[in-house]
Design an enzyme around this catalytic site. Sequence first.
Site, PDB file in Angstrom:
ATOM      1  N   ASP A  58       0.829  -1.214   0.000  1.00  0.00           N
ATOM      2  CA  ASP A  58       0.000   0.000   0.000  1.00  0.00           C
ATOM      3  C   ASP A  58       0.865   1.266   0.000  1.00  0.00           C
ATOM      4  OD1 ASP A  58      -2.429   1.338  -0.026  1.00  0.00           O
ATOM      5  OD2 ASP A  58      -2.560   1.425   2.168  1.00  0.00           O
ATOM      6  N   GLY A  63      -0.178   5.377  -4.452  1.00  0.00           N
ATOM      7  CA  GLY A  63      -0.854   6.620  -4.845  1.00  0.00           C
ATOM      8  C   GLY A  63      -0.247   7.811  -4.125  1.00  0.00           C
ATOM      9  N   ARG A  64      -0.047   7.669  -2.817  1.00  0.00           N
ATOM     10  CA  ARG A  64       0.532   8.778  -2.043  1.00  0.00           C
ATOM     11  C   ARG A  64       1.961   9.073  -2.472  1.00  0.00           C
ATOM     12  NH1 ARG A  64      -0.905   6.172   3.446  1.00  0.00           N
ATOM     13  NH2 ARG A  64      -1.469   4.494   2.003  1.00  0.00           N
ATOM     14  N   HIS A  72       2.061   3.377  -9.128  1.00  0.00           N
ATOM     15  CA  HIS A  72       1.893   1.925  -9.332  1.00  0.00           C
ATOM     16  C   HIS A  72       3.064   1.363 -10.146  1.00  0.00           C
ATOM     17  CE1 HIS A  72      -1.909   2.210  -7.417  1.00  0.00           C
ATOM     18  NE2 HIS A  72      -2.506   2.867  -8.397  1.00  0.00           N
ATOM     19  N   SER A  89      -7.367  -5.502  -5.376  1.00  0.00           N
ATOM     20  CA  SER A  89      -8.441  -6.086  -4.569  1.00  0.00           C
ATOM     21  C   SER A  89      -9.770  -6.057  -5.314  1.00  0.00           C
ATOM     22  CB  SER A  89      -8.571  -5.333  -3.238  1.00  0.00           C
ATOM     23  OG  SER A  89      -9.267  -4.116  -3.412  1.00  0.00           O
ATOM     24  N   GLU A 132     -12.268  -4.755  -4.357  1.00  0.00           N
ATOM     25  CA  GLU A 132     -12.837  -3.425  -4.133  1.00  0.00           C
ATOM     26  C   GLU A 132     -12.146  -2.341  -4.976  1.00  0.00           C
ATOM     27  OE1 GLU A 132     -11.872  -5.480  -1.472  1.00  0.00           O
ATOM     28  OE2 GLU A 132     -13.930  -6.182  -1.250  1.00  0.00           O
ATOM     29  N   LEU A 166      11.208 -20.131  -5.057  1.00  0.00           N
ATOM     30  CA  LEU A 166      10.230 -19.316  -4.321  1.00  0.00           C
ATOM     31  C   LEU A 166       8.862 -19.493  -4.965  1.00  0.00           C
ATOM     32  CD1 LEU A 166       9.777 -16.833  -2.217  1.00  0.00           C
ATOM     33  CD2 LEU A 166       9.864 -15.421  -4.264  1.00  0.00           C
ATOM     34  N   ARG A 169       2.096  -4.874   6.135  1.00  0.00           N
ATOM     35  CA  ARG A 169       1.378  -3.867   5.360  1.00  0.00           C
ATOM     36  C   ARG A 169       2.208  -2.600   5.370  1.00  0.00           C
ATOM     37  NH1 ARG A 169      -4.746  -2.418   4.434  1.00  0.00           N
ATOM     38  NH2 ARG A 169      -4.462  -0.521   3.220  1.00  0.00           N
ATOM     39  N   SER A 192      -7.873  -4.829   5.108  1.00  0.00           N
ATOM     40  CA  SER A 192      -8.480  -4.550   3.803  1.00  0.00           C
ATOM     41  C   SER A 192      -8.822  -5.817   3.014  1.00  0.00           C
ATOM     42  CB  SER A 192      -7.578  -3.621   2.970  1.00  0.00           C
ATOM     43  OG  SER A 192      -7.395  -2.392   3.629  1.00  0.00           O
TER      44      SER A 192
HETATM   45  C1  IPE Z   1      -5.361  -2.784  -0.318  1.00  0.00           C
HETATM   46  O1  IPE Z   1      -5.047  -1.438  -0.395  1.00  0.00           O
HETATM   47  C2  IPE Z   1      -5.323  -3.409  -1.682  1.00  0.00           C
HETATM   48  C3  IPE Z   1      -4.003  -3.545  -2.305  1.00  0.00           C
HETATM   49  C4  IPE Z   1      -2.848  -3.189  -1.776  1.00  0.00           C
HETATM   50  C5  IPE Z   1      -3.992  -4.147  -3.605  1.00  0.00           C
HETATM   51  P1  IPE Z   1      -6.185  -0.324  -0.485  1.00  0.00           P
HETATM   52  O2  IPE Z   1      -5.484   0.979  -0.613  1.00  0.00           O
HETATM   53  O3  IPE Z   1      -7.155  -0.647  -1.561  1.00  0.00           O
HETATM   54  O4  IPE Z   1      -6.918  -0.440   0.918  1.00  0.00           O
HETATM   55  P2  IPE Z   1      -7.852   0.594   1.680  1.00  0.00           P
HETATM   56  O5  IPE Z   1      -8.897   1.027   0.702  1.00  0.00           O
HETATM   57  O6  IPE Z   1      -6.999   1.739   2.095  1.00  0.00           O
HETATM   58  O7  IPE Z   1      -8.398  -0.142   2.855  1.00  0.00           O
HETATM   59  C1  IPE Z   2      -1.740   0.190  -3.303  1.00  0.00           C
HETATM   60  O1  IPE Z   2      -1.441   1.541  -3.330  1.00  0.00           O
HETATM   61  C2  IPE Z   2      -1.861  -0.407  -4.674  1.00  0.00           C
HETATM   62  C3  IPE Z   2      -3.242  -0.754  -5.057  1.00  0.00           C
HETATM   63  C4  IPE Z   2      -4.291  -0.664  -4.319  1.00  0.00           C
HETATM   64  C5  IPE Z   2      -3.410  -1.242  -6.412  1.00  0.00           C
HETATM   65  P1  IPE Z   2      -2.599   2.625  -3.311  1.00  0.00           P
HETATM   66  O2  IPE Z   2      -2.953   2.976  -4.712  1.00  0.00           O
HETATM   67  O3  IPE Z   2      -3.736   2.178  -2.461  1.00  0.00           O
HETATM   68  O4  IPE Z   2      -1.841   3.853  -2.642  1.00  0.00           O
HETATM   69  P2  IPE Z   2      -2.474   4.894  -1.620  1.00  0.00           P
HETATM   70  O5  IPE Z   2      -2.983   4.113  -0.432  1.00  0.00           O
HETATM   71  O6  IPE Z   2      -3.585   5.604  -2.340  1.00  0.00           O
HETATM   72  O7  IPE Z   2      -1.321   5.785  -1.287  1.00  0.00           O
HETATM   73 MG    MG Z   3      -4.148   2.420  -0.490  1.00  0.00          MG
END
Ligand code: IPE
Ligand code: IPE
Ligand code: MG
Length: 244
Positions: free
Chosen positions: A16, A19-20, A33, A61, A63, A127, A177, A185
């Site tokens: 995770d 995006g940030r 990504h 995910s 979601e 692995l 995580r 999540s």
């Molecule tokens: C969980 O991260 C899914 C993946 C890393 C693929 P999210 O960013 O989707 O989770 P939430 O929405 O913050 O719980």
């Molecule tokens: C996790 O990083 C990757 C996926 C969910 C595909 P995020 O995209 O959720 O990054 P943040 O949480 O927005 O920073």
């Molecule tokens: Mg995220």
Amino acid sequence: MGQTPAVPNHIAIVMDGNGRWATRRFLPRVAGHKQGVESLRRCVKACVDRGVGVLTVFAFSSENWNRPVEEVSGLMDLMVGALTREVPRLSKDGVRLHFVGERGGLSEKISAGLVQAEAATAHNTHLIFNVCFNYGGRWDIARAAAALAERGEPITEVSLDREMALSHVSDPDLFIRTGGEQRLSNFLLWQSAYAELFFSDKLWPEFDEAALDEAIGAFQRRERRFGKTSAQLSSGAERARQPA
Ligand code: IPE
Ligand code: IPE
Ligand code: MG
């Protein structure tokens, strides 16, 4: 003195923070990504080097379909690119790929790519690398229960476990995580019953070998009691009670 603490056999990671990472650099989220794929490549190599047996990562995910259309399509394009570029490299390092998740709903190109990548790496033994894509823990449990029900088989812990998507590996020992959030999540809900949890504030693109070693080090300092007492573990009584 004493034995060198064991490296966890199975590490699971919620990758995770992509995006940030991008937003902080005034870049589009998809750039995060993309950088996340680089970080994953480094992590897989580090796991091979450290003798980890199984690595399971959360890549997309159930979601995540709810994200903006351009981000979802950027993630799908990245998957297509990774399937072409990364698989030969992974195979050279002895990595066996498994894709875990709902295949229906994925494009023809991706579905075919997943099947090919699994076949191309099926002989590798260094692995086991499970990539959870279009995956959800609840999906996994419900699907396993439905399969048993359809065959008229009893639903027990053992039968469900055998039906789950990760039945080819043992349960995760260490669940990491990144990105600072402390939640599951919907990742590996069933399989993480006794996983040791480790939350890192590092964003996934920044999660390097040193960060992995920090997580492994924390794992090695934990006492896994599986419901027993600390005294039982140190007296070795638990071994006497184990079934042969
Ligand atoms: C969980 O991260 C899914 C993946 C890393 C693929 P999210 O960013 O989707 O989770 P939430 O929405 O913050 O719980
Ligand atoms: C996790 O990083 C990757 C996926 C969910 C595909 P995020 O995209 O959720 O990054 P943040 O949480 O927005 O920073
Ligand atoms: Mg995220």
